[in-house]
Write a protein that holds these residues in place. Structure first.
Motif: not given
Length: 130
Positions: A13-17, A40-41, A44-47, A62-68
């Motif tokens: 449900r998050a909009d930010v981490f 959170a959107h 590169g982000i997968e929840v 939560v997976f972060f894949d080369e998130v800028r």
């Protein structure tokens, strides 16, 4: 930013981490951490929800894949996240202590005291089980 976080509360449900990321060298353990606010959107982000027996999901991976992440979304100075986190954790622990202190529920004019299960009672205080 690339990495993974497990047991993230309310991630679906998050909009930010709020994240802690290694921005310095591995040798700079205490000083090489930065505090970032991550959309959170963002691409590169997968929840992935971690479902319980009822099908609900309070927690997620939560997976972060080369998130800028823009520099403007860094909290404080680069590599200066540790003092911020220590303060945040202090507040979180204080809130947890307050929740424990509120283990007494008031129903009407009577008080109900919530006691720990016997499994948490020290063995010396438990009645013998023959």
């Amino acid at each position: 930013m690339t990495g993974q976080k497990v047991w993230t509360s309310h991630a679906a449900r998050a909009d930010v981490f709020f994240t802690l990321v290694r921005t310095g060298t591995a040798a700079s353990r205490r000083h090489g951490i930065s505090h970032l606010i991550v959309d959170a959107h963002a691409p590169g982000i997968e929840v992935r929800p971690l479902r319980d027996l009822t099908g609900g999901h309070l927690f997620a991976e939560v997976f972060f894949d080369e998130v800028r992440v823009p520099v403007a979304d860094r909290v404080g100075e680069e590599n200066g996240g540790r003092p911020l986190v220590r303060t945040s954790l202090g507040h979180e622990r204080a809130a947890g202590a307050m929740n424990q202190a509120m283990d007494q529920a008031y129903i009407g004019s009577s008080t109900v005291t919530v006691k720990p299960p016997s499994a948490l009672t020290p063995a010396a205080n438990r009645p013998p089980t023959d």
